[in-house]
Write a protein that holds these residues in place. Sequence first.
Motif, mmCIF file in Angstrom:
data_model
loop_
_atom_site.group_PDB
_atom_site.id
_atom_site.type_symbol
_atom_site.label_atom_id
_atom_site.label_comp_id
_atom_site.label_asym_id
_atom_site.label_seq_id
_atom_site.Cartn_x
_atom_site.Cartn_y
_atom_site.Cartn_z
ATOM 1 N N LEU B 157 4.198 2.000 16.917
ATOM 2 C CA LEU B 157 3.096 2.884 17.318
ATOM 3 C C LEU B 157 2.988 2.956 18.837
ATOM 4 C CD1 LEU B 157 0.487 1.831 14.615
ATOM 5 C CD2 LEU B 157 1.364 4.161 14.978
ATOM 6 N N HIS B 158 3.110 1.810 19.475
ATOM 7 C CA HIS B 158 3.050 1.788 20.938
ATOM 8 C C HIS B 158 4.166 2.646 21.528
ATOM 9 C CE1 HIS B 158 2.325 0.226 24.948
ATOM 10 N NE2 HIS B 158 3.612 -0.066 25.041
ATOM 11 N N THR B 159 5.323 2.602 20.906
ATOM 12 C CA THR B 159 6.460 3.390 21.398
ATOM 13 C C THR B 159 6.221 4.880 21.151
ATOM 14 O OG1 THR B 159 7.892 1.507 20.927
ATOM 15 C CG2 THR B 159 8.975 3.612 21.298
ATOM 16 N N LEU B 160 5.811 5.223 19.942
ATOM 17 C CA LEU B 160 5.548 6.635 19.629
ATOM 18 C C LEU B 160 4.467 7.214 20.539
ATOM 19 C CD1 LEU B 160 6.100 9.064 17.727
ATOM 20 C CD2 LEU B 160 4.236 8.227 16.278
ATOM 21 N N SER B 161 3.479 6.397 20.883
ATOM 22 C CA SER B 161 2.360 6.902 21.689
ATOM 23 C C SER B 161 2.783 7.264 23.111
ATOM 24 C CB SER B 161 1.211 5.888 21.703
ATOM 25 O OG SER B 161 1.584 4.762 22.466
ATOM 26 N N GLN B 162 4.011 6.904 23.480
ATOM 27 C CA GLN B 162 4.523 7.357 24.786
ATOM 28 C C GLN B 162 4.906 8.832 24.740
ATOM 29 O OE1 GLN B 162 7.673 4.601 25.901
ATOM 30 N NE2 GLN B 162 6.413 2.894 25.196
ATOM 31 N N LEU B 163 5.075 9.367 23.512
ATOM 32 C CA LEU B 163 5.502 10.763 23.369
ATOM 33 C C LEU B 163 4.351 11.706 23.042
ATOM 34 C CD1 LEU B 163 8.803 10.491 21.269
ATOM 35 C CD2 LEU B 163 8.577 10.882 23.726
ATOM 36 N N THR B 164 3.315 11.182 22.389
ATOM 37 C CA THR B 164 2.239 12.064 21.933
ATOM 38 C C THR B 164 1.009 11.230 21.582
ATOM 39 O OG1 THR B 164 1.632 13.730 20.283
ATOM 40 C CG2 THR B 164 3.081 11.970 19.537
ATOM 41 N N LYS B 165 -0.151 11.889 21.499
ATOM 42 C CA LYS B 165 -1.344 11.173 21.082
ATOM 43 C C LYS B 165 -1.366 11.080 19.549
ATOM 44 C CE LYS B 165 -6.387 11.240 21.424
ATOM 45 N NZ LYS B 165 -6.456 9.796 21.124
ATOM 46 N N ILE B 166 -1.573 9.870 19.047
ATOM 47 C CA ILE B 166 -1.567 9.639 17.603
ATOM 48 C C ILE B 166 -2.978 9.833 17.057
ATOM 49 C CG2 ILE B 166 -1.180 7.894 15.813
ATOM 50 C CD1 ILE B 166 0.926 6.682 17.846
ATOM 51 N N VAL B 167 -3.115 10.732 16.086
ATOM 52 C CA VAL B 167 -4.439 11.066 15.549
ATOM 53 C C VAL B 167 -4.826 10.137 14.397
ATOM 54 C CG1 VAL B 167 -5.840 12.877 14.475
ATOM 55 C CG2 VAL B 167 -4.164 13.473 16.246
ATOM 56 N N GLU B 168 -3.908 9.948 13.453
ATOM 57 C CA GLU B 168 -4.238 9.168 12.262
ATOM 58 C C GLU B 168 -2.969 8.627 11.629
ATOM 59 O OE1 GLU B 168 -7.078 11.325 9.739
ATOM 60 O OE2 GLU B 168 -6.381 10.031 8.109
ATOM 61 N N VAL B 169 -3.022 7.371 11.223
ATOM 62 C CA VAL B 169 -1.823 6.731 10.679
ATOM 63 C C VAL B 169 -2.082 6.272 9.252
ATOM 64 C CG1 VAL B 169 -0.110 4.904 11.047
ATOM 65 C CG2 VAL B 169 -1.359 5.850 13.009
ATOM 66 N N ASP B 170 -1.068 6.451 8.413
ATOM 67 C CA ASP B 170 -1.179 6.084 7.005
ATOM 68 C C ASP B 170 0.113 5.386 6.591
ATOM 69 O OD1 ASP B 170 -2.353 6.315 4.334
ATOM 70 O OD2 ASP B 170 -0.672 7.673 3.961
ATOM 71 N N VAL B 171 0.023 4.115 6.202
ATOM 72 C CA VAL B 171 1.239 3.354 5.899
ATOM 73 C C VAL B 171 1.129 2.684 4.533
ATOM 74 C CG1 VAL B 171 2.864 1.600 6.739
ATOM 75 C CG2 VAL B 171 1.376 2.790 8.368
ATOM 76 N N ALA B 172 2.203 2.803 3.756
ATOM 77 C CA ALA B 172 2.338 2.008 2.526
ATOM 78 C C ALA B 172 3.319 0.882 2.813
ATOM 79 C CB ALA B 172 2.839 2.876 1.385
ATOM 80 N N LEU B 173 2.861 -0.354 2.608
ATOM 81 C CA LEU B 173 3.715 -1.518 2.862
ATOM 82 C C LEU B 173 4.274 -2.029 1.537
ATOM 83 C CD1 LEU B 173 1.067 -1.702 4.923
ATOM 84 C CD2 LEU B 173 2.231 -3.773 5.645
ATOM 85 N N ILE B 174 5.593 -2.030 1.421
ATOM 86 C CA ILE B 174 6.231 -2.587 0.233
ATOM 87 C C ILE B 174 6.734 -3.971 0.638
ATOM 88 C CG2 ILE B 174 8.106 -2.318 -1.436
ATOM 89 C CD1 ILE B 174 6.678 0.714 0.363
ATOM 90 N N ARG B 175 5.959 -4.969 0.232
ATOM 91 C CA ARG B 175 6.187 -6.332 0.718
ATOM 92 C C ARG B 175 7.136 -7.118 -0.169
ATOM 93 N NH1 ARG B 175 0.599 -9.222 1.101
ATOM 94 N NH2 ARG B 175 2.088 -10.926 1.027
ATOM 95 N N ARG B 176 7.965 -7.944 0.463
ATOM 96 C CA ARG B 176 8.780 -8.879 -0.335
ATOM 97 C C ARG B 176 7.822 -9.892 -0.972
ATOM 98 N NH1 ARG B 176 6.462 -12.228 1.901
ATOM 99 N NH2 ARG B 176 6.955 -13.640 3.616
ATOM 100 N N ALA B 177 8.173 -10.367 -2.185
ATOM 101 C CA ALA B 177 7.261 -11.238 -2.929
ATOM 102 C C ALA B 177 7.087 -12.594 -2.262
ATOM 103 C CB ALA B 177 7.789 -11.433 -4.342
#
Lengths: 342, 342
Positions: B157-177
């Motif tokens: 996110l910190h890297t992407l924010s160098q290119l544009t302003k981030i409005v809203e983030v939505d993440v699905a985390l598929i975690r190892r057990a």
Amino acid sequence: MSANIVVNGIGIIGKRVAHAIKLQDDMKLHAISTRSASSTLRTLLEPKGPLHKTDLYACSPEWVEKMKEDGMYVNGSLEELLEKGEVDLVVDCTPKKVGAENKKLYKKHGVKAIFQGGEKDTVAKMTFNTFVNYEQASKYDYVRVPSCNTTSLIRLLHTLSQLTKIVEVDVALIRRAGDPPETKGIGNSIVPVMHVPSHHGPDVQTVLPDIDIKTMAVKVPTTLAHVHVFHCEVEKIPKAEKIKNLFKKTPRITVLKAGHGYESTGQVIERYRDLLRPRYDMPEVVVWEETINTQDDDVFWAHMVHPESIIVPENIDCIRSMLGLEKDRNKSIEKTDRSLGI
Amino acid sequence: MSANIVVNGIGIIGKRVAHAIKLQDDMKLHAISTRSASSTLRTLLEPKGPLHKTDLYACSPEWVEKMKEDGMYVNGSLEELLEKGEVDLVVDCTPKKVGAENKKLYKKHGVKAIFQGGEKDTVAKMTFNTFVNYEQASKYDYVRVPSCNTTSLIRLLHTLSQLTKIVEVDVALIRRAGDPPETKGIGNSIVPVMHVPSHHGPDVQTVLPDIDIKTMAVKVPTTLAHVHVFHCEVEKIPKAEKIKNLFKKTPRITVLKAGHGYESTGQVIERYRDLLRPRYDMPEVVVWEETINTQDDDVFWAHMVHPESIIVPENIDCIRSMLGLEKDRNKSIEKTDRSLGI
């Protein structure tokens, strides 16, 4: 003058044998050859990869152009390389049955070759195990190193036979479904191998013809290692303690205690990660100490086999014997094992 | 004079941080402390183990005798060690909630400490990420390094924010057990994490307070890595090519092509085995190139997180900043990454 070795087939086994050759001081990895620009090949040849700057050939002429298109620097075909007459021996690690096909090429160019256990034992007059028949390999141009399961059984049976005569062996092989990078699996199933008894028994007999052994196998959905549930009848029962001690002092056999926290394949593999072994390789066969037991005429234990790496030291020893680089098997074992951090 | 660091808690994270400290030239692994003679501890301290000859302490006085009974050479308790006043900083890698408890001990002896992401963010006034707030850590005696999932999201996110302003983030985390050596699992199930939205969003905000982020998680029966399915809305959409290029040139972010054969977690992990990385560690966050895409105002990608190792470089940088060993974050990143072969 150091021996020039080519590894043909850069998969799970070939990449390890190639790297192990690089670690020896009496042989040289002259080149590798393979079929396609796999992720593994790309990684190995990267600047930080362990085979960086190794000369690359296509295993057959029709793959040269495709590999070039895929961005690989290919020097030509394996046949073109063999024509130059600089290669002393090819370790063939190509998939099952391809090795037997390749034998014609090696014969045509008068180059010695080692085949892997995926090939039938008829591919070569001799099937090799360092502890049983190291010296004989010097007499042959083509030798076969048997597969992971077979190698583990040969090591342990040969060692046990120093204590007592083995009457009959019965092994259940619980096999890992596939290697860690594979994307195809067996779901959540246990799959019995329908060829009964399995080929492992006769394969052990290619090296230890006097052992009466029957095996059966199932596949389970894991990628780390095989486990063998081993049972044999012997003529005169040794003390379990004696078996443990002999295993402990034999090279390439390691005895670990579940009581120390090594209760499962995962925890044993974690040990080799913690030792910072390259790729967490475990060429040793690991026997769980608590499972080494006797009852009446019977000996029992459970052991664990790392299918990706157990045959690597045997391949190195086999090269050494076939090319007359070292006559003494114990010196070869010591040299190989030291180089691999075993 | 090199800084004296103690790692308290030798589990999945602690053993890696301890080894990483040993690889630095501006800090010294003074000792380790832990609770019991686990298989991991035994392996690490073996003659071929990476922490051989490291001074060992019991994390609390009541464990000293038990560890001695289990055959470990224990110098005493952590408290006894801290009383000597030679320790500059403790990296606390003990299990969740134990770190917060230990803070009293560190305060009592006036020693600085780093806590891991298992602790609530209230354990310290500052939550750390090298790329966002490296310099500020020098002002604090107690700092928290957030967990694996959070660290990966902060980096990207910190890297992407160098290119544009981030409005809203939505993440699905598929975690190892669970981690590879664990013997308890989740069977063949997919287990949704019932705390919705999950704690990862607020945890990202402890470092990036202006990011509007919502996360949900499920656990799946694998041990290799987490995968995040990432989607965000941005103010002005950058070209996908620009995002790819920025990711490629950012340290600790690696972009791999499925088209090159890196299609799955297994194949990516195999890459780090093939690079002979210790324990196949992958402190980089890996983004699949083909998944980096844009549509309307939306940016998409899928990335992979190695939970065992991603926070290791952040811990090393955090030590360096807290002890004033290096003021320039870029120099610290370069030093850390070189030592870890990243």
